[in-house]
Design an enzyme around this catalytic site. Structure first.
Site, mmCIF file in Angstrom:
data_model
loop_
_atom_site.group_PDB
_atom_site.id
_atom_site.type_symbol
_atom_site.label_atom_id
_atom_site.label_comp_id
_atom_site.label_asym_id
_atom_site.label_seq_id
_atom_site.Cartn_x
_atom_site.Cartn_y
_atom_site.Cartn_z
ATOM 1 C CG HIS A 200 -2.287 -0.638 0.774
ATOM 2 N ND1 HIS A 200 -3.295 0.057 0.159
ATOM 3 C CD2 HIS A 200 -2.701 -1.918 0.838
ATOM 4 C CE1 HIS A 200 -4.296 -0.758 -0.111
ATOM 5 N NE2 HIS A 200 -3.963 -1.960 0.296
ATOM 6 C CD GLU A 442 -10.744 -8.377 -4.964
ATOM 7 O OE1 GLU A 442 -9.756 -7.619 -4.912
ATOM 8 O OE2 GLU A 442 -11.797 -8.158 -4.362
ATOM 9 C CG ASP A 466 -6.116 -8.507 -3.228
ATOM 10 O OD1 ASP A 466 -4.988 -8.564 -2.700
ATOM 11 O OD2 ASP A 466 -7.091 -7.963 -2.687
ATOM 12 C CB CYS A 513 -10.385 -0.844 -10.559
ATOM 13 S SG CYS A 513 -10.701 -2.283 -9.524
#
Length: 582
Positions: A200, A442, A466, A513
Site C-alpha cells: 500500500h 480478484e 490481489d 481498477c
C-alpha cells in the site's frame, strides 16, 4: 557525513531530492507542515501560549482539589507542572520549530518521541514509567494547539509556488490509514524498509505521483534525521548525503521530468480515442470524496473505484453511522456532476484492518476479509448498503462487491442489497431502484468461474493487485518475495484476458481498477486484450491517455496475441518492448 547508496524496489517513478524525515507512529497523529521563515516566530509563540494555557489548567486543578483528596493527586499534578517547566519540553520544541520549520504540533511530538526513546533505555523501572507522564503532559498541550488551528493546514494553505517543501519520509513501514496523512503534499518522497511493488505504500506513492523506493531493509536505521536524500524512483535507488556533483546531476534530471509532466497537462481535455477512432473510458480511483476534485481536474469520465474502507479506518472503536457514510458518498456523487461513481463495499482485512477488529488470523490475506467480513457482520453491511443506495438518488451510482468467489456469496450479497432497498422503501427514502451491481474479479477461482458471475452481475472490475497476489501465492507486502510479484506472468495474463473476453461475450462492462490500469507501460497490452475501461488514480490518467492516443488497435491487438501465446518470461518481455515501440 559519508555518502552511501541503498538499493530496493522501484515503485513510483521520478526523482525526489530533500531532507530525510524519520517517521515514528506518534508523528502521524498530528498535522505536519512546514512553516515559512516569516511565520516562524508566530508559530513559536503559538506553542508558548499553549504551554502557558496548560500551566493555568494544572494550577486550576490544584486549587480545585477537595480537602479530602489523596495526597497522590496533588503530587501527580506537581510532577506534571515540573515536566511542563522542564526545558526539554518548554524550550527544545521551540528550537525544532526554528531549525526545522516544523509546525508547533509536529515539533512537540518529535521532541516527545525522542524523549520517550531515551526513557525506554533507562534500567530503573520507576523512572522508565515516567515516560507516560511526559506523554500525558504533551497530550494536554496538543489539545490546546489543536483548538487554535483554524484550518487543517493554516500555514500550508497560504504558501505560494515559490515555497515547496522537499521532505522525504523514511520509515520501517507505513500503514494504509497512516498514508492518508500525507495527502496534503507536505512530502516529496517515501523510503521504507519493507514493502513490495504493490504494497500500500507503493500504491499510494504512485497515486500521489510521488517518487518512492521500498524494500530498503535498513534504511530507517542507516539514514539519520535531516540527512540529504535522493530517491531515484525509476531505479529503486536511494542516495544518502550525495556529493555536490551527484546532486547537480539529479537536479538536472528532475527538471527534465517536471518539463515532461507539464507537457502532459495539455491532454486534459482531449478525448481518449485511439488512432483508429475507438473511444476508451478513463475513470479515477479515489479514497475520499475530496479526491473527486483532482479526478475532474485530470479529465476523468467518472469514478471507477471509491475505496469506501478509508471512511472506516483510523477511527478507533467508532464506526461511521449510516448518515455519516451517506453524506460522504453523496458528496462524491454530487462532485462528479452526473458522471458514474462506482462505490466498492467495505474491503477490510489483510493489510487494511479496522482498529476495533481483532487480528488473530494466521494469514489475514486468506482470512475473514472484504465480502467475507461483511456477510459475517450483516448490520454493518446493511448500514453501508442503505447509505450507498440513498446516495444513488443524487446521481449515477454503481455498487461493487470485493473478493467474491462462491455463488452463495454473490446470492447473499444480492439478497442483502434487496433487503436494504426494502428497508428504504418502508422508510419512504428515495434511491435508484435500477442501481447496477458489479463483482470484483480478484481471486483466481472467480476468473475461472466467470459464467457464474456474468449470469448474476451487471458489470465486472478486475482487481489486478490481489489477482496477481493470489495467483502467484505471493504476499505483495513482503519485500523478501516481492521480486516474484509480476503482472506479466502468463497465468495472470490469461486470467485477465479470459475475464475481458467473457464480459464482452456477455455484453457487460469490464474494467481494470488495479495498479495495472495506471501503468502506462501496460496500457497497450490491456488494449490489445480488448479492455476498453481503465480506472486508476487521477495522477496516472494523462500518461495512460497519451499511450491510448498513440495506439493503433489493430496493430496492438496482433502483437498482444503473440504475447498471450508465449509462456517464456524473456519472450514476453521482448514482445512487450516491441508493443511499446509501435
Amino acid at each position: 557525513m559519508a555518502s552511501f547508496t541503498l538499493h530496493g524496489i522501484p515503485v513510483s517513478r521520478g526523482i525526489s531530492i530533500g531532507r530525510a524525515h524519520l517517521l515514528t507512529p506518534a508523528v502521524l497523529d498530528v498535522q505536519h507542515y512546514l512553516v515559512p521563515e516569516e511565520r516562524i516566530e508566530a508559530e513559536v509563540k503559538r506553542l508558548q501560549d499553549a504551554i502557558a494555557e496548560v500551566h493555568k489548567e494544572l494550577q486550576h486543578l490544584w486549587t480545585e482539589l477537595p480537602k479530602d483528596a489523596p495526597t497522590e493527586l496533588g503530587a501527580f499534578i506537581d510532577v506534571h507542572v515540573l515536566i511542563l517547566s522542564d526545558p526539554m519540553i518548554s524550550e527544545a520544541p521551540l528550537d525544532i520549530i526554528r531549525s526545522r520549520h516544523y509546525n508547533a504540533e509536529w515539533a512537540l511530538v518529535t521532541q516527545i518521541d525522542e524523549l520517550s526513546a531515551q526513557f525506554d533505555e533507562i534500567e530503573d523501572s520507576y523512572l522508565r514509567e515516567r515516560k507516560a507522564d511526559i506523554q500525558q503532559v504533551a497530550e494536554r498541550v496538543l489539545k490546546v494547539l489543536l483548538g487554535t488551528a483554524q484550518l487543517k493546514h493554516p500555514i500550508q494553505e497560504s504558501l505560494g509556488e515559490e515555497f515547496k517543501p522537499q521532505m522525504i519520509v523514511v520509515a520501517h513501514d507505513i500503514s494504509p490509514a497512516d498514508m492518508l496523512a500525507f495527502r496534503d503534499g507536505s512530502f516529496s518522497g517515501f523510503v521504507t524498509d519493507v514493502g513490495g511493488q504493490n504494497s500500500h505504500t507503493a500504491i499510494v506513492a504512485r497515486s500521489l505521483d510521488i517518487p518512492a523506493a521500498v524494500g530498503m531493509s535498513q534504511a530507517s536505521r542507516l539514514i539519520e534525521q535531516d540527512d540529504w536524500v535522493i530517491i531515484d524512483g525509476d531505479a529503486g535507488v536511494v542516495i544518502c548525503n550525495p556529493s555536490q556533483l551527484v546532486l547537480e546531476q539529479y537536479r538536472a534530471r528532475q527538471a527534465l521530468q517536471v518539463k515532461a509532466r507539464k507537457k502532459l497537462q495539455k491532454l486534459k481535455k482531449t478525448p481518449a480515442i485511439t488512432k483508429d477512432g475507438t473511444a476508451i473510458t478513463l475513470l479515477a480511483n479515489i479514497e475520499l470524496p475530496e479526491d473527486c476534485a483532482g479526478a475532474m481536474e485530470q479529465g476523468a469520465q467518472g469514478v471507477g473505484l471509491f475505496r469506501s474502507e478509508f471512511l472506516f479506518m483510523g477511527r478507533g472503536h467508532h464506526m461511521p453511522s449510516e448518515d455519516e457514510q451517506f453524506e460522504q458518498y453523496k458528496k462524491a456523487v454530487v462532485a462528479m456532476k452526473g458522471r458514474p461513481v462506482v462505490i466498492r463495499t467495505l474491503d477490510i482485512g489483510a493489510d487494511k484492518p479496522l482498529d476495533h477488529v481483532e487480528h488473530n488470523a494466521l494469514n489475514p490475506a486468506l482470512g475473514l476479509r472484504a465480502i467475507r467480513y461483511c456477510l459475517s457482520e450483516p448490520q454493518i453491511f446493511l448500514t453501508q448498503l442503505r447509505a450507498i443506495l440513498r446516495a444513488s438518488a443524487f446521481g449515477k451510482v454503481r455498487i461493487l462487491i470485493p473478493m467474491l468467489a462462491h455463488a452463495f456469496e454473490i446470492d447473499q450479497s444480492l439478497a442483502m442489497i434487496e433487503q436494504a432497498k426494502a428497508q428504504l422503501r418502508d422508510m419512504r427514502v428515495k434511491f435508484d431502484p435500477a442501481i447496477e451491481i458489479g463483482a470484483m474479479i480478484e481471486i483466481p477461482a472467480a476468473a475461472l468461474a466467470l459464467p457464474m458471475f456474468v449470469k448474476r452481475m451487471d458489470f465486472l472490475s478486475i482487481g489486478t493487485n490481489d489477482l496477481i497476489q493470489y495467483t502467484l501465492a505471493i504476499d505483495r507486502v513482503d519485500y523478501e518475495v516481492a521480486h516474484l510479484y509480476t503482472p506479466l506472468h502468463p497465468a495472470v495474463l490469461q486470467l485477465i484476458a479470459m475475464t475481458i473476453s467473457a464480459g464482452k461475450k456477455a455484453g457487460i462492462d469490464v474494467a481494470v481498477c488495479g495498479e495495472m490500469a495506471g501503468d502506462a507501460k501496460l496500457t497497450r497490452l490491456l488494449l490489445g486484450m480488448g479492455l476498453r475501461e481503465f480506472s486508476m488514480h487521477p495522477s496516472q490518467l494523462l500518461q495512460v491517455k497519451q499511450e491510448i492516443l498513440n495506439s493503433d488497435l489493430e496493430a496492438v491487438t496482433a502483437q498482444t496475441r503473440k504475447i498471450m501465446r508465449s509462456m517464456e518470461p524473456d519472450a514476453i518481455a521482448e514482445a512487450l518492448e516491441a508493443l511499446q515501440a509501435m
